[in-house]
Design a protein around this motif. Sequence first.
Motif, PDB file in Angstrom:
ATOM      1  N   SER A  66       6.701  -9.467  10.992  1.00  0.00           N
ATOM      2  CA  SER A  66       7.879  -9.773  10.153  1.00  0.00           C
ATOM      3  C   SER A  66       8.713  -8.516   9.911  1.00  0.00           C
ATOM      4  CB  SER A  66       7.468 -10.425   8.828  1.00  0.00           C
ATOM      5  OG  SER A  66       6.823  -9.498   7.994  1.00  0.00           O
ATOM      6  N   LYS A  67       8.055  -7.360   9.808  1.00  0.00           N
ATOM      7  CA  LYS A  67       8.797  -6.099   9.655  1.00  0.00           C
ATOM      8  C   LYS A  67       9.579  -5.795  10.943  1.00  0.00           C
ATOM      9  CE  LYS A  67       5.981  -3.693   6.140  1.00  0.00           C
ATOM     10  NZ  LYS A  67       5.448  -4.831   5.406  1.00  0.00           N
ATOM     11  N   GLN A  68       8.994  -6.185  12.064  1.00  0.00           N
ATOM     12  CA  GLN A  68       9.657  -6.005  13.361  1.00  0.00           C
ATOM     13  C   GLN A  68      10.920  -6.874  13.428  1.00  0.00           C
ATOM     14  OE1 GLN A  68       7.312  -7.142  16.873  1.00  0.00           O
ATOM     15  NE2 GLN A  68       7.554  -5.048  17.602  1.00  0.00           N
ATOM     16  N   GLU A  69      10.805  -8.121  12.952  1.00  0.00           N
ATOM     17  CA  GLU A  69      11.947  -9.039  12.932  1.00  0.00           C
ATOM     18  C   GLU A  69      13.059  -8.527  12.011  1.00  0.00           C
ATOM     19  OE1 GLU A  69      10.053 -12.711  11.890  1.00  0.00           O
ATOM     20  OE2 GLU A  69       9.080 -12.853  13.866  1.00  0.00           O
ATOM     21  N   ASN A  96      -1.270  -8.134  11.075  1.00  0.00           N
ATOM     22  CA  ASN A  96      -0.465  -8.353  12.283  1.00  0.00           C
ATOM     23  C   ASN A  96       0.822  -9.097  11.943  1.00  0.00           C
ATOM     24  OD1 ASN A  96      -2.554  -7.236  13.741  1.00  0.00           O
ATOM     25  ND2 ASN A  96      -3.185  -9.129  14.723  1.00  0.00           N
ATOM     26  N   GLU A  97       0.679 -10.157  11.142  1.00  0.00           N
ATOM     27  CA  GLU A  97       1.840 -10.983  10.762  1.00  0.00           C
ATOM     28  C   GLU A  97       2.839 -10.156   9.950  1.00  0.00           C
ATOM     29  OE1 GLU A  97       2.498 -13.978  11.964  1.00  0.00           O
ATOM     30  OE2 GLU A  97       0.618 -13.749  13.076  1.00  0.00           O
ATOM     31  N   ASP A  98       2.305  -9.333   9.066  1.00  0.00           N
ATOM     32  CA  ASP A  98       3.161  -8.467   8.247  1.00  0.00           C
ATOM     33  C   ASP A  98       3.969  -7.527   9.147  1.00  0.00           C
ATOM     34  OD1 ASP A  98       3.673  -7.180   5.410  1.00  0.00           O
ATOM     35  OD2 ASP A  98       3.171  -5.521   6.749  1.00  0.00           O
ATOM     36  N   MET A  99       3.310  -6.948  10.138  1.00  0.00           N
ATOM     37  CA  MET A  99       3.973  -6.032  11.060  1.00  0.00           C
ATOM     38  C   MET A  99       5.017  -6.779  11.900  1.00  0.00           C
ATOM     39  SD  MET A  99       4.012  -2.803  11.513  1.00  0.00           S
ATOM     40  CE  MET A  99       2.523  -2.214  10.728  1.00  0.00           C
ATOM     41  N   VAL A 136      10.496  -2.075  12.644  1.00  0.00           N
ATOM     42  CA  VAL A 136       9.498  -1.643  13.617  1.00  0.00           C
ATOM     43  C   VAL A 136      10.102  -1.779  15.015  1.00  0.00           C
ATOM     44  CG1 VAL A 136       7.192  -2.168  14.562  1.00  0.00           C
ATOM     45  CG2 VAL A 136       7.610  -2.406  12.103  1.00  0.00           C
ATOM     46  N   PRO A 137       9.978  -0.746  15.854  1.00  0.00           N
ATOM     47  CA  PRO A 137      10.545  -0.824  17.204  1.00  0.00           C
ATOM     48  C   PRO A 137      10.071  -2.071  17.959  1.00  0.00           C
ATOM     49  CG  PRO A 137       9.804   1.407  16.758  1.00  0.00           C
ATOM     50  CD  PRO A 137       9.341   0.561  15.603  1.00  0.00           C
ATOM     51  N   GLU A 138      10.998  -2.730  18.632  1.00  0.00           N
ATOM     52  CA  GLU A 138      10.723  -3.988  19.340  1.00  0.00           C
ATOM     53  C   GLU A 138       9.657  -3.850  20.419  1.00  0.00           C
ATOM     54  OE1 GLU A 138      14.160  -6.007  20.906  1.00  0.00           O
ATOM     55  OE2 GLU A 138      15.241  -5.735  19.004  1.00  0.00           O
ATOM     56  N   GLU A 139       9.617  -2.675  21.075  1.00  0.00           N
ATOM     57  CA  GLU A 139       8.698  -2.515  22.209  1.00  0.00           C
ATOM     58  C   GLU A 139       7.240  -2.324  21.790  1.00  0.00           C
ATOM     59  OE1 GLU A 139      10.410   1.639  21.356  1.00  0.00           O
ATOM     60  OE2 GLU A 139      11.092  -0.445  21.301  1.00  0.00           O
ATOM     61  N   LEU A 140       6.987  -2.168  20.493  1.00  0.00           N
ATOM     62  CA  LEU A 140       5.611  -1.959  20.026  1.00  0.00           C
ATOM     63  C   LEU A 140       4.940  -3.277  19.648  1.00  0.00           C
ATOM     64  CD1 LEU A 140       6.003   1.248  17.806  1.00  0.00           C
ATOM     65  CD2 LEU A 140       5.302   1.107  20.185  1.00  0.00           C
ATOM     66  N   ASP A 141       3.739  -3.491  20.159  1.00  0.00           N
ATOM     67  CA  ASP A 141       2.971  -4.703  19.876  1.00  0.00           C
ATOM     68  C   ASP A 141       2.395  -4.609  18.454  1.00  0.00           C
ATOM     69  OD1 ASP A 141       0.754  -6.497  19.594  1.00  0.00           O
ATOM     70  OD2 ASP A 141       0.603  -6.634  21.768  1.00  0.00           O
ATOM     71  N   LEU A 158       0.331  -5.036   1.801  1.00  0.00           N
ATOM     72  CA  LEU A 158       0.861  -3.805   2.403  1.00  0.00           C
ATOM     73  C   LEU A 158       2.235  -3.447   1.849  1.00  0.00           C
ATOM     74  CD1 LEU A 158      -0.154  -4.529   6.108  1.00  0.00           C
ATOM     75  CD2 LEU A 158      -1.336  -3.058   4.480  1.00  0.00           C
ATOM     76  N   PRO A 159       2.565  -2.148   1.806  1.00  0.00           N
ATOM     77  CA  PRO A 159       3.881  -1.715   1.330  1.00  0.00           C
ATOM     78  C   PRO A 159       5.009  -2.300   2.183  1.00  0.00           C
ATOM     79  CG  PRO A 159       2.397   0.160   1.576  1.00  0.00           C
ATOM     80  CD  PRO A 159       1.712  -1.015   2.185  1.00  0.00           C
ATOM     81  N   ALA A 160       6.176  -2.493   1.567  1.00  0.00           N
ATOM     82  CA  ALA A 160       7.336  -3.059   2.277  1.00  0.00           C
ATOM     83  C   ALA A 160       7.822  -2.121   3.377  1.00  0.00           C
ATOM     84  CB  ALA A 160       8.453  -3.341   1.278  1.00  0.00           C
ATOM     85  N   ASN A 161       7.720  -0.824   3.130  1.00  0.00           N
ATOM     86  CA  ASN A 161       8.181   0.166   4.101  1.00  0.00           C
ATOM     87  C   ASN A 161       7.019   0.531   5.032  1.00  0.00           C
ATOM     88  OD1 ASN A 161       9.000   2.475   5.451  1.00  0.00           O
ATOM     89  ND2 ASN A 161      10.084   3.324   3.692  1.00  0.00           N
TER      90      ASN A 161
END
Length: 201
Positions: free
Chosen positions: A132-135, A127-130, A139-144, A75-78
Amino acid sequence: MGEIRNAERTRKAILQAAKEEFFEKGYTGARIESIAKRAEVNKQLIYHYFKGKDQLINETIHEFLTSLPTGHLTLPANPVHIAEFRLKVNLENLREFLKFTAWEAIDIIPENVNGEEMRKKILQSYNEDMKSKQEMGLVPEELDPALITLMLSSLTIYPLLYSNVTRMITGHTLEEPEFQQQWASFLRMISERIFNKENTH
């Protein structure tokens, strides 16, 4: 040596024929006789290489997924570009496979015979990619992360699979390059609103 090459060629021909049959007709609709006919081999030869339909579908899906270039699954970095990227990959490489997944919704398929392990691994990696982007604060913290993956899957698969419904709603289908462009732009706009814009430029 020639015998080994012939055996490999035959096995490959069977898997190619099986892919066409399963992807067109689903698990229940697919017939070993039809696969043999497509591969131009004797039905008994299929049972020489594969124990039966269950092993054949598992190996067909495994072969298909492992043949995809790894770039299609990275997946793209952004995160803003993920939906657009997944739509492009679906349109260019996964159309027939996605039709098979639609059959799964109505088919009665025995457990663990639809390449589930490998497919789950790929989707879990999204899921893992998303996560790590959250960390990283992209990606907004409140989104699963898992629900984001599900949403992006829906937005990039549904219009492709359900072209009649897409046409009834929009007057267009993804067969039209202009609508493909329009839908890709819409996905980008939605993504820009979902993800932290200040961090994703």
